[in-house]
Design an enzyme around this catalytic site. Structure first.
Site, PDB file in Angstrom:
ATOM      1  N   SER A 112       1.136  -0.929   0.066  1.00  0.00           N
ATOM      2  CA  SER A 112      -0.138   0.127  -0.130  1.00  0.00           C
ATOM      3  C   SER A 112       0.624   1.197  -0.323  1.00  0.00           C
ATOM      4  O   SER A 112       2.047   1.280   1.098  1.00  0.00           O
ATOM      5  CB  SER A 112      -0.805   0.214   1.161  1.00  0.00           C
ATOM      6  OG  SER A 112      -1.408   1.151   1.023  1.00  0.00           O
ATOM      7  N   HIS A 118      -1.563  -1.433  -4.178  1.00  0.00           N
ATOM      8  CA  HIS A 118      -2.083  -0.853  -3.522  1.00  0.00           C
ATOM      9  C   HIS A 118      -2.612   0.135  -2.960  1.00  0.00           C
ATOM     10  O   HIS A 118      -1.983   1.506  -2.694  1.00  0.00           O
ATOM     11  CB  HIS A 118      -2.924  -2.074  -2.518  1.00  0.00           C
ATOM     12  CG  HIS A 118      -4.362  -1.282  -1.159  1.00  0.00           C
ATOM     13  ND1 HIS A 118      -4.843  -2.112  -1.866  1.00  0.00           N
ATOM     14  CD2 HIS A 118      -4.026  -0.535  -0.439  1.00  0.00           C
ATOM     15  CE1 HIS A 118      -5.742  -2.060  -1.259  1.00  0.00           C
ATOM     16  NE2 HIS A 118      -5.841  -0.815  -0.168  1.00  0.00           N
ATOM     17  N   ASP A 130      -4.878   3.194  -1.151  1.00  0.00           N
ATOM     18  CA  ASP A 130      -5.769   3.347  -0.341  1.00  0.00           C
ATOM     19  C   ASP A 130      -6.407   4.973  -0.989  1.00  0.00           C
ATOM     20  O   ASP A 130      -5.499   6.242  -0.467  1.00  0.00           O
ATOM     21  CB  ASP A 130      -4.931   3.853   0.604  1.00  0.00           C
ATOM     22  CG  ASP A 130      -5.268   2.402   0.978  1.00  0.00           C
ATOM     23  OD1 ASP A 130      -6.165   1.692   1.255  1.00  0.00           O
ATOM     24  OD2 ASP A 130      -3.518   1.506   1.644  1.00  0.00           O
ATOM     25  N   MET A 145      -9.400   8.311   0.078  1.00  0.00           N
ATOM     26  CA  MET A 145      -9.556   7.370   1.172  1.00  0.00           C
ATOM     27  C   MET A 145      -9.871   9.697   1.009  1.00  0.00           C
ATOM     28  O   MET A 145      -9.110  10.618   0.523  1.00  0.00           O
ATOM     29  CB  MET A 145      -9.120   8.246   2.462  1.00  0.00           C
ATOM     30  CG  MET A 145      -8.575   7.217   2.726  1.00  0.00           C
ATOM     31  SD  MET A 145      -7.692   6.522   4.593  1.00  0.00           S
ATOM     32  CE  MET A 145      -5.930   5.945   4.363  1.00  0.00           C
ATOM     33  N   HIS A 165      -8.703   1.163  -3.921  1.00  0.00           N
ATOM     34  CA  HIS A 165      -9.367   1.060  -2.646  1.00  0.00           C
ATOM     35  C   HIS A 165      -9.937   2.026  -2.231  1.00  0.00           C
ATOM     36  O   HIS A 165      -9.651   3.242  -1.318  1.00  0.00           O
ATOM     37  CB  HIS A 165      -8.572   0.615  -0.996  1.00  0.00           C
ATOM     38  CG  HIS A 165      -9.193  -0.083  -0.179  1.00  0.00           C
ATOM     39  ND1 HIS A 165      -8.338  -0.370   1.067  1.00  0.00           N
ATOM     40  CD2 HIS A 165     -10.360   0.224   0.299  1.00  0.00           C
ATOM     41  CE1 HIS A 165      -9.865  -0.014   2.181  1.00  0.00           C
ATOM     42  NE2 HIS A 165     -10.816   0.137   1.869  1.00  0.00           N
ATOM     43  N   MET A 203     -12.211   4.045  -0.280  1.00  0.00           N
ATOM     44  CA  MET A 203     -12.450   4.210   0.819  1.00  0.00           C
ATOM     45  C   MET A 203     -13.324   6.377   0.999  1.00  0.00           C
ATOM     46  O   MET A 203     -12.829   6.744   1.457  1.00  0.00           O
ATOM     47  CB  MET A 203     -11.514   4.703   2.547  1.00  0.00           C
ATOM     48  CG  MET A 203     -10.849   3.042   2.119  1.00  0.00           C
ATOM     49  SD  MET A 203      -9.515   3.064   3.721  1.00  0.00           S
ATOM     50  CE  MET A 203      -8.590   3.147   2.011  1.00  0.00           C
ATOM     51  N   MET A 238     -11.178  -6.316   5.656  1.00  0.00           N
ATOM     52  CA  MET A 238     -10.439  -4.854   6.549  1.00  0.00           C
ATOM     53  C   MET A 238     -10.275  -5.928   7.603  1.00  0.00           C
ATOM     54  O   MET A 238     -11.293  -6.043   8.442  1.00  0.00           O
ATOM     55  CB  MET A 238     -11.079  -3.151   6.991  1.00  0.00           C
ATOM     56  CG  MET A 238     -11.339  -2.582   5.617  1.00  0.00           C
ATOM     57  SD  MET A 238     -10.019  -2.230   4.800  1.00  0.00           S
ATOM     58  CE  MET A 238      -8.934  -1.208   5.772  1.00  0.00           C
ATOM     59  N   ASP A 282      -6.408  -6.386   4.714  1.00  0.00           N
ATOM     60  CA  ASP A 282      -6.183  -5.034   4.572  1.00  0.00           C
ATOM     61  C   ASP A 282      -5.823  -4.636   5.844  1.00  0.00           C
ATOM     62  O   ASP A 282      -6.812  -4.164   6.555  1.00  0.00           O
ATOM     63  CB  ASP A 282      -6.763  -4.265   3.439  1.00  0.00           C
ATOM     64  CG  ASP A 282      -5.866  -2.952   3.583  1.00  0.00           C
ATOM     65  OD1 ASP A 282      -5.218  -2.920   3.790  1.00  0.00           O
ATOM     66  OD2 ASP A 282      -6.798  -2.034   2.591  1.00  0.00           O
TER      67      ASP A 282
HETATM   68  C1  DX5 Z   1      -6.423   1.467   6.029  1.00  0.00           C
HETATM   69  C2  DX5 Z   1      -5.691   1.272   4.483  1.00  0.00           C
HETATM   70  C3  DX5 Z   1      -5.318   0.162   4.526  1.00  0.00           C
HETATM   71  C4  DX5 Z   1      -3.540   0.641   5.133  1.00  0.00           C
HETATM   72  C5  DX5 Z   1      -2.521  -0.639   5.446  1.00  0.00           C
HETATM   73  O1  DX5 Z   1      -7.249   2.208   5.976  1.00  0.00           O
HETATM   74  O2  DX5 Z   1      -6.968   1.076   3.324  1.00  0.00           O
HETATM   75  O3  DX5 Z   1      -4.290  -0.689   3.218  1.00  0.00           O
HETATM   76  O4  DX5 Z   1      -2.386   1.320   4.892  1.00  0.00           O
HETATM   77  O5  DX5 Z   1      -1.588  -0.643   6.338  1.00  0.00           O
HETATM   78  P1  DX5 Z   1      -0.473  -1.605   7.061  1.00  0.00           P
HETATM   79  O6  DX5 Z   1      -0.560  -2.687   6.291  1.00  0.00           O
HETATM   80  O7  DX5 Z   1       0.345  -0.589   7.389  1.00  0.00           O
HETATM   81  O8  DX5 Z   1      -2.386  -1.965   8.153  1.00  0.00           O
HETATM   82 ZN    ZN Z   2      -6.499  -0.258   1.699  1.00  0.00          ZN
END
Ligand code: DX5
Ligand code: ZN
Length: 222
Positions: free
Chosen positions: A7, A32, A34, A36, A65, A67, A136, A174
């Site tokens: 990620s 990956h 993320d 948000m 991903h 969010m 998750m 994840d």
């Molecule tokens: C959390 C994200 C994850 C996160 C994972 O909201 O969706 O992808 O970046 O990070 P680690 O591996 O550090 O938990």
């Molecule tokens: Zn993620």
């Protein structure tokens, strides 16, 4: 087939291109990303602009991903930016089936994501439409959080559901995946392992990915 998806949330953004090339050279399978929005989760990160930049530095599949609230409004933007897989949260979709179809119609792989408190049965009636489910193992929003142990049982339940329906749906996990948690997650039946801080926080990405793969492999032999 077991896959490692670093990620980039944990990458050094002052040299993002180098970071992506490094994890690709280190043996990453997917990148990956993320996304948000500050509404669905209490953090704001990146959007299509970053996906477009990532697309220019790697040939690896880009696993987006989302969010965000109203993900259906932004699918097109992420497709045009170069995403390969797009996952949406069950909790953010009033019409999950329609949103999944929207992703599939673009030719991309579609995933449905479950927050830690969302039961697996929420997916029963869309499971045969998705390419993967993302479970998750932390509450979404931040990197570097601790793995929630109850998730292991949830992955096992998801595996049973997929197998009972004779589907080939992948299970991605994840959050908090590292040397101490990956074996249990693999043993429960996960296929894709997202890792942010465990990889980008390490000195040698190649060694870390190798070690994670070895743990998965050793678990499979047991
Ligand atoms: C959390 C994200 C994850 C996160 C994972 O909201 O969706 O992808 O970046 O990070 P680690 O591996 O550090 O938990
Ligand atoms: Zn993620």
């Amino acid at each position: 087939m077991k896959l490692i998806a670093p990620s980039i949330l944990s990458a050094d953004f002052t040299k993002l291109a180098d970071e992506i090339r490094s994890v690709e050279a280190a043996g990453a399978d997917w990148i990956h990303v993320d996304v948000m929005d500050g509404h669905f989760v209490p953090n704001i990160t990146m959007g299509p602009l970053i996906v477009k930049a990532v697309r220019q530095v790697t040939a690896l599949p880009i696993d987006v991903h989302l969010m965000i609230e109203n993900p259906e409004c932004y699918i097109k933007n992420f497709v045009e930016a170069g995403a390969s897989l797009i996952s949406v949260h069950v909790e953010a979709c009033l019409h999950l089936s329609r949103t999944i179809r929207l992703v599939k119609e673009t030719g991309l792989q579609a995933g449905a994501v479950l927050n830690p408190s969302t039961p697996v049965d929420q997916l029963q009636w869309v499971l045969d439409d998705v390419d993967f489910v993302l479970i998750m193992s932390v509450n979404p929003g931040f990197e570097g959080q601790s793995f929630i142990p109850k998730t292991v049982e949830k992955i096992r339940n998801m595996r049973q559901m997929i197998d009972a329906m004779k589907l080939t749906t992948l299970i991605e996990v994840d959050g908090g995946i590292n040397d101490s948690t990956i074996s249990e997650v693999a043993g429960a039946g996960a296929d894709v392992f997202v890792a942010g801080s465990a990889i980008f926080g390490s000195r040698d990405y190649g060694r870390t990915i190798q070690r994670l793969r070895k743990s998965i492999h050793d678990t499979e032999l047991k």
